[in-house]
Design a protein around this motif. Structure first.
Motif, PDB file in Angstrom:
ATOM      1  N   LEU A  41      -1.294  42.417 -54.898  1.00 60.50           N
ATOM      2  CA  LEU A  41      -1.199  40.964 -55.173  1.00 60.50           C
ATOM      3  C   LEU A  41       0.193  40.581 -55.684  1.00 60.50           C
ATOM      4  CD1 LEU A  41      -4.590  40.241 -56.963  1.00 60.50           C
ATOM      5  CD2 LEU A  41      -3.905  39.425 -54.694  1.00 60.50           C
ATOM      6  N   ARG A  42       0.775  41.428 -56.486  1.00 60.38           N
ATOM      7  CA  ARG A  42       2.109  41.212 -57.074  1.00 60.38           C
ATOM      8  C   ARG A  42       2.170  39.997 -57.999  1.00 60.38           C
ATOM      9  NH1 ARG A  42       6.604  42.058 -52.448  1.00 60.38           N
ATOM     10  NH2 ARG A  42       5.673  40.194 -51.560  1.00 60.38           N
ATOM     11  N   THR A  43       1.705  38.863 -57.539  1.00 51.99           N
ATOM     12  CA  THR A  43       1.613  37.678 -58.393  1.00 51.99           C
ATOM     13  C   THR A  43       0.136  37.360 -58.589  1.00 51.99           C
ATOM     14  OG1 THR A  43       3.671  36.782 -57.518  1.00 51.99           O
ATOM     15  CG2 THR A  43       2.190  35.238 -58.601  1.00 51.99           C
ATOM     16  N   LEU A  44      -0.257  37.118 -59.822  1.00 52.37           N
ATOM     17  CA  LEU A  44      -1.662  36.806 -60.099  1.00 52.37           C
ATOM     18  C   LEU A  44      -1.900  35.304 -60.145  1.00 52.37           C
ATOM     19  CD1 LEU A  44      -2.294  39.484 -62.863  1.00 52.37           C
ATOM     20  CD2 LEU A  44      -2.698  39.646 -60.399  1.00 52.37           C
ATOM     21  N   ARG A  45      -0.830  34.565 -60.499  1.00 58.73           N
ATOM     22  CA  ARG A  45      -0.940  33.109 -60.478  1.00 58.73           C
ATOM     23  C   ARG A  45       0.414  32.531 -60.107  1.00 58.73           C
ATOM     24  NH1 ARG A  45      -4.441  29.457 -63.017  1.00 58.73           N
ATOM     25  NH2 ARG A  45      -3.597  27.402 -62.810  1.00 58.73           N
ATOM     26  N   PRO A  46       0.562  31.791 -59.029  1.00 59.52           N
ATOM     27  CA  PRO A  46      -0.491  31.426 -58.075  1.00 59.52           C
ATOM     28  C   PRO A  46      -0.905  32.635 -57.245  1.00 59.52           C
ATOM     29  CG  PRO A  46       1.641  30.663 -57.299  1.00 59.52           C
ATOM     30  CD  PRO A  46       1.872  31.230 -58.658  1.00 59.52           C
ATOM     31  N   MET A  47      -2.194  32.752 -57.012  1.00 63.44           N
ATOM     32  CA  MET A  47      -2.711  33.925 -56.314  1.00 63.44           C
ATOM     33  C   MET A  47      -2.665  33.683 -54.807  1.00 63.44           C
ATOM     34  SD  MET A  47      -6.341  35.862 -56.871  1.00 63.44           S
ATOM     35  CE  MET A  47      -6.116  36.353 -58.582  1.00 63.44           C
ATOM     36  N   ASP A  48      -2.163  34.660 -54.104  1.00 60.52           N
ATOM     37  CA  ASP A  48      -2.020  34.563 -52.651  1.00 60.52           C
ATOM     38  C   ASP A  48      -3.349  34.917 -51.990  1.00 60.52           C
ATOM     39  OD1 ASP A  48      -1.324  34.666 -50.009  1.00 60.52           O
ATOM     40  OD2 ASP A  48       0.259  36.171 -50.250  1.00 60.52           O
ATOM     41  N   THR A  49      -4.266  33.977 -52.021  1.00 54.37           N
ATOM     42  CA  THR A  49      -5.593  34.221 -51.443  1.00 54.37           C
ATOM     43  C   THR A  49      -5.500  34.430 -49.934  1.00 54.37           C
ATOM     44  OG1 THR A  49      -6.372  32.640 -53.091  1.00 54.37           O
ATOM     45  CG2 THR A  49      -7.970  33.375 -51.469  1.00 54.37           C
ATOM     46  N   ALA A  50      -4.583  33.712 -49.303  1.00 50.48           N
ATOM     47  CA  ALA A  50      -4.503  33.739 -47.837  1.00 50.48           C
ATOM     48  C   ALA A  50      -4.318  35.158 -47.308  1.00 50.48           C
ATOM     49  CB  ALA A  50      -3.373  32.844 -47.364  1.00 50.48           C
ATOM     50  N   THR A  51      -3.442  35.918 -47.958  1.00 44.50           N
ATOM     51  CA  THR A  51      -3.188  37.279 -47.480  1.00 44.50           C
ATOM     52  C   THR A  51      -4.452  38.145 -47.603  1.00 44.50           C
ATOM     53  OG1 THR A  51      -0.846  37.125 -48.001  1.00 44.50           O
ATOM     54  CG2 THR A  51      -1.762  39.338 -47.880  1.00 44.50           C
ATOM     55  N   VAL A  52      -5.195  37.938 -48.674  1.00 44.37           N
ATOM     56  CA  VAL A  52      -6.429  38.712 -48.873  1.00 44.37           C
ATOM     57  C   VAL A  52      -7.470  38.289 -47.830  1.00 44.37           C
ATOM     58  CG1 VAL A  52      -8.268  39.309 -50.496  1.00 44.37           C
ATOM     59  CG2 VAL A  52      -5.946  38.913 -51.351  1.00 44.37           C
ATOM     60  N   VAL A  53      -7.608  37.004 -47.645  1.00 43.74           N
ATOM     61  CA  VAL A  53      -8.606  36.500 -46.692  1.00 43.74           C
ATOM     62  C   VAL A  53      -8.276  36.983 -45.280  1.00 43.74           C
ATOM     63  CG1 VAL A  53      -9.471  34.394 -45.578  1.00 43.74           C
ATOM     64  CG2 VAL A  53      -9.260  34.501 -48.074  1.00 43.74           C
ATOM     65  N   GLU A  54      -7.005  36.909 -44.958  1.00 43.58           N
ATOM     66  CA  GLU A  54      -6.555  37.366 -43.636  1.00 43.58           C
ATOM     67  C   GLU A  54      -6.987  38.811 -43.385  1.00 43.58           C
ATOM     68  OE1 GLU A  54      -5.024  36.270 -40.168  1.00 43.58           O
ATOM     69  OE2 GLU A  54      -5.260  35.019 -41.955  1.00 43.58           O
ATOM     70  N   SER A  55      -6.809  39.633 -44.400  1.00 41.99           N
ATOM     71  CA  SER A  55      -7.162  41.043 -44.274  1.00 41.99           C
ATOM     72  C   SER A  55      -8.674  41.223 -44.170  1.00 41.99           C
ATOM     73  CB  SER A  55      -6.607  41.812 -45.480  1.00 41.99           C
ATOM     74  OG  SER A  55      -7.056  43.143 -45.467  1.00 41.99           O
ATOM     75  N   VAL A  56      -9.398  40.477 -45.000  1.00 40.05           N
ATOM     76  CA  VAL A  56     -10.858  40.619 -45.019  1.00 40.05           C
ATOM     77  C   VAL A  56     -11.464  40.127 -43.703  1.00 40.05           C
ATOM     78  CG1 VAL A  56     -12.970  39.810 -46.157  1.00 40.05           C
ATOM     79  CG2 VAL A  56     -11.035  40.603 -47.531  1.00 40.05           C
ATOM     80  N   LYS A  57     -10.812  39.168 -43.092  1.00 38.03           N
ATOM     81  CA  LYS A  57     -11.294  38.718 -41.778  1.00 38.03           C
ATOM     82  C   LYS A  57     -11.254  39.871 -40.779  1.00 38.03           C
ATOM     83  CE  LYS A  57     -10.262  33.781 -41.868  1.00 38.03           C
ATOM     84  NZ  LYS A  57      -9.353  32.715 -41.423  1.00 38.03           N
TER      85      LYS A  57
END
Lengths: 482, 355
Positions: free
Chosen positions: A392-408
């Motif tokens: 994640l590297r940054t917790l806030r603002p959290m880069d949800t998009a990168t996580v969602v992209e991977s989970v997809k």
């Protein structure tokens, strides 16, 4: 009976050091309190004193030797009346029940249960796992195509510890901008309690590298006040545990003022220091505040893992016009990673990084949690499960998009952090995935966290309280139904 | 009246007696004098605060101002005397009883009142409220709601002045209640250690909310609170704008010269309760009316203007009318200015990072 003198640990996280100098030579009589040798780490130089009386029978590690592991026998002392030659030939091997009480292992256990603790992690690629500090630098300049890097392909890389990377980031920004200064306990003359500010006083002087009394609440407030006027303080907390004394200024005075002033008064400040568990320092010195700070609007929260990210993100944090909480990790300080050799290497705040690609399960972590995640990924690969590891590297603002992209892509996710489970970073990711990736999930998201207990002191209990690689492997297999 | 309140009275009386018997508090034989223009200026400035605060109280009663609202009525001479001794560029920071300080810094009454009513034309665009207003232009740094926090922050303003060597001084205000916070002493220590240009103004209005000084403070002489750090301090009659200005000039000169911080204990009094919801049962009506009748900072100047400076009453009435008009205009603006646009909920949380 001959006694082995072991390489001592100077700090709870020291793993190895340099034997700088012998002050006694073979054949010398020594008594309790005599200084035998000087040892050095990247943090400090210390003297090794004799505890027992006797004759220095044999020196096992020559002076100048670097990378001497803690607990390695470095000399043999023959007891009074003992045959020195016999003692010299007989010692130096680890004893099952040695006379020299074995100090508790200072190395934090980041190994999987059953993995050989002494083997240095071997990196598949340069940025995969930290290089053991003594290991020859294995540097791959070519980034894997699928892993997006923050620097151009072909950039020369330099093996750098997280500690040096942080110092370099501060020094570079201080050279560029006179408004940037460092303030905190022991940051100047002592060169930093963890030697992060080493050399800064010498280069920038006492005006810009400010030693404070032990007074977190006060100096945090002073720094925030200075930031209101446009100065850009870097506040070093010796550890974030002590920032509890100052948290009112971090939250109420720094984070909220821009909003409360209708946008008039910003607070360009960095609060940095080690966060979370070190090794055997007990509950009051082991708290992971990642989730706490990430809860607060008006703050940015950064928690890097690699030295490159530590450098690039700290530079970004110093330039950022907002209050930034920069969470470091004491255990990572001494670990080395390749850092791009660039004049001005900045990593943008707010972007996660796919650290390792895989198709079967997404493992999301940050900071030291990445060490479990990456080792687990390696172990899983051996079992035919390809894990994608996101830092994640940054917790806030959290880069949800990168996580969602991977989970997809993977349909499965495990989060890893050392912090407590309730309302943790993992809990936040789970909540976001429920909304943003619900239809893509093939299994419930699992969290691997620190246990829901204050950090115990005893070595075995501490190990149990922290997450471990086996737990990550198990969780990843569980979400893969394997 | 319950026992606790009775006890409060007893100790308050004791504190008052102690204060009055203190030779340091007796009117100095040679009270500094103001010129006519200085008195006229002080009169106007103090009256503006008084009328503004009365209007704020009124609007609060009408439900137009919400939340907390702490009025400065009775304490006007402190901030006006301090401002008369400071120069442009000097910073001001205070706690939650801050409306007077903003007006004294030259902030627009309309913007202050509109902030109190939570409107878009307020200094913080309606997002701060009574305790949270700022003006970079006027060097006013808030407006802080956590008691004592402004003392470290104000010390930081002084740190920045020293860092930049700009010759400015930070006027850091706190109440007698805040003076018992730990961070005040952390700040005192560092300010003196580093010789920061800070004047600490302790506005001792005798009550920290409902707790009298005597019930809360082992050392009730606040000018001595810096002794262990070697910070000079003095007690000042905070009801007389002339003595305030004189002491302020001394303190500011000390700070500006690089000799470090200075503490001024301003002995003052608030006529109203701690906040609008405080019935002030911890003190007697007599205590309040005695102070109003005999020591009112504005009445003293008014009397002096007429009797000593020979200013015709009509001229002062014209000033009164002018001040009322300014205040009425601010109230008018603050009640008709629209509330912030709903989109404002999401602005000013973070600044855009510059590329």
């Amino acid at each position: 009976m001959a006694t082995d003198i072991l390489m001592p640990a100077l700090s709870p996280t020291m793993e190895e050091g340099k034997l700088a100098k012998w002050l006694k030579k073979e054949g010398d009589a020594v008594k309790s309190g005599d200084v035998l040798a000087e040892i050095e780490t990247d943090k400090a130089t210390m003297e090794v004193e004799a505890i027992d009386e006797g004759i220095l029978a044999k020196i096992l590690v020559e002076e100048g030797a670097e990378g001497v592991k803690v607990n390695t026998p470095i000399a043999i002392i023959a007891a009074e009346g003992e045959d020195v030659a016999a003692a010299a030939s007989g010692g130096g091997k680890p004893k099952a029940n040695g006379a020299a009480a074995e100090p508790p292992a200072p190395t934090p256990d980041m190994q999987a249960e059953g993995q050989a603790a002494q083997s240095a992690p071997t990196a598949k690629t340069a940025d995969d796992t930290p290089n053991a500090p003594a290991a020859p630098a294995v540097i791959t300049t070519k980034a894997r195509a699928e892993v997006m890097e923050d620097y151009p392909a072909g950039t020369e890389m330099v093996t750098t510890s997280v500690r040096e990377a942080l110092r370099d980031a501060m020094a570079e920004e201080m050279r560029k901008d006179d408004d940037v200064f460092v303030i905190g306990e022991e940051v100047a003359e002592y060169q930093g309690a963890y030697k992060i500010t080493q050399g800064l006083l010498q280069e920038f002087g006492a005006r810009r590298v400010v030693d404070t009394p032990i007074t977190e609440h006060g100096f945090a407030g002073i720094a925030v006040g200075a930031a209101y006027t446009g100065l850009k303080p870097i506040v070093e907390f010796m550890t974030f545990n002590f920032a509890m004394q100052a948290i009112d200024h971090i939250i109420n005075s720094a984070a909220k003022t821009l909003y409360m002033s209708g946008g008039q008064l910003g607070c360009p400040i960095v609060f940095r220091g080690p966060n979370g568990a070190a090794a055997r320092v007990g509950a009051q010195h082991s708290h992971d505040y990642s989730a706490w700070y990430s809860n607060v609007p008006g703050l940015k929260v950064v928690a890097p893992y690699t030295a490159a990210d530590a450098k690039g993100l700290l530079k970004a944090a110093i330039r950022d016009p907002n209050p930034v909480i920069f969470l470091e990790n004491e255990i990572l300080y001494g670990q080395t990673f390749p850092v791009p050799k660039l004049d001005d290497f900045v990593v943008p705040i707010g972007k996660a990084k796919v650290h390792r690609t895989g198709k079967d399960v997404t493992i999301v972590s940050f900071s030291i949690g990445m060490t479990y995640a990456l080792k687990a990924a390696q172990a899983l690969a051996e079992q035919g499960i390809e894990a994608e590891v996101i830092d994640l590297r940054t917790l806030r603002p959290m880069d949800t998009a990168t996580v969602v992209e991977s989970v997809k892509k993977t349909g499965r996710c495990v989060t890893v952090e050392e912090g407590f489970p309730q309302s943790g970073i993992g809990a936040e990711i789970v909540a976001r995935l429920m909304v943003d990736a619900f239809d893509y999930l093939d299994a419930p998201v699992l969290r691997v966290t620190g246990k829901d207990v204050p950090m115990p002191y005893a070595a075995n209990l501490e190990k149990l309280a922290l997450p471990n690689v086996a737990e990550v492997v198990e969780a990843a297999k569980a979400v893969c139904y394997r | 009246m319950d026992a606790a309140n009775e006890a409060g009275h007893a100790t308050a009386e004791a504190a008052k007696a102690m204060r009055e018997s203190d030779p340091g508090h007796a009117p100095a034989p040679n009270t500094p004098q103001f010129t006519k223009d200085e008195d006229l200026h002080a009169y106007h400035e103090m009256l503006l605060i008084r009328r503004f605060e009365e209007k704020a109280g009124q609007l609060y009663g009408m439900g137009l101002i919400g939340g907390f609202c702490h009025l400065y009525i009775g304490q006007e001479a402190v901030v006006i005397g301090m401002q008369m001794a400071s120069v442009e560029g000097d910073q001001v920071i205070t706690g939650y009883r801050d409306h007077g300080h903003m007006l004294a810094c030259g902030m627009d009454p309309k913007g202050v009142m509109a902030e109190l009513t939570g409107r878009r034309g307020g200094y913080s665009r309606g997002k701060g409220g009574s305790m949270h207003m700022f003006s970079r232009e006027k060097q006013f740094f808030g407006g802080h709601g956590i008691v004592g926090a402004q003392v470290s922050l104000g010390t930081g303003l002084g740190f920045a002045d020293a860092y930049r060597k700009n010759g400015q001084v930070s006027m850091t205000y706190m109440g007698d209640g805040a003076a018992n916070q730990g961070q005040v002493y952390e700040s005192f220590n560092m300010a003196q250690l580093w010789k920061l240009p800070v004047v600490y103004v302790i506005e001792n209005n005798r009550y920290a909310m409902g707790t009298s000084v005597a019930r809360a403070s082992a050392q009730t002489d606040f000018s001595k609170r810096g002794i262990s750090f070697g910070i000079p301090g003095e007690q000042v009659d905070g009801m007389d704008v002339r003595t305030v200005r004189e002491a302020a000039a001394r303190a500011i000169a000390h700070a500006r010269s690089g000799e470090g911080p200075y503490i001024l204990e301003m002995q003052t009094y608030r006529y109203r309760g701690h906040s609008m919801s405080d019935p002030a049962k911890y003190r007697s009506k007599d205590e309040v009316s005695k102070m109003r009748d005999e020591h009112d900072p504005i009445e003293m100047v008014r009397k002096r203007l007429i009797e000593a400076h020979g200013v015709p009453e009509a001229e002062l009435k014209a000033t009164d009318a002018k001040v009322r008009e300014v205040v009425n205009e601010s109230a008018e603006f603050a009640t008709h200015d629209p509330e912030p646009d709903p989109s404002e909920l999401w602005t000013d949380i973070l600044l855009e990072a510059r590329a």
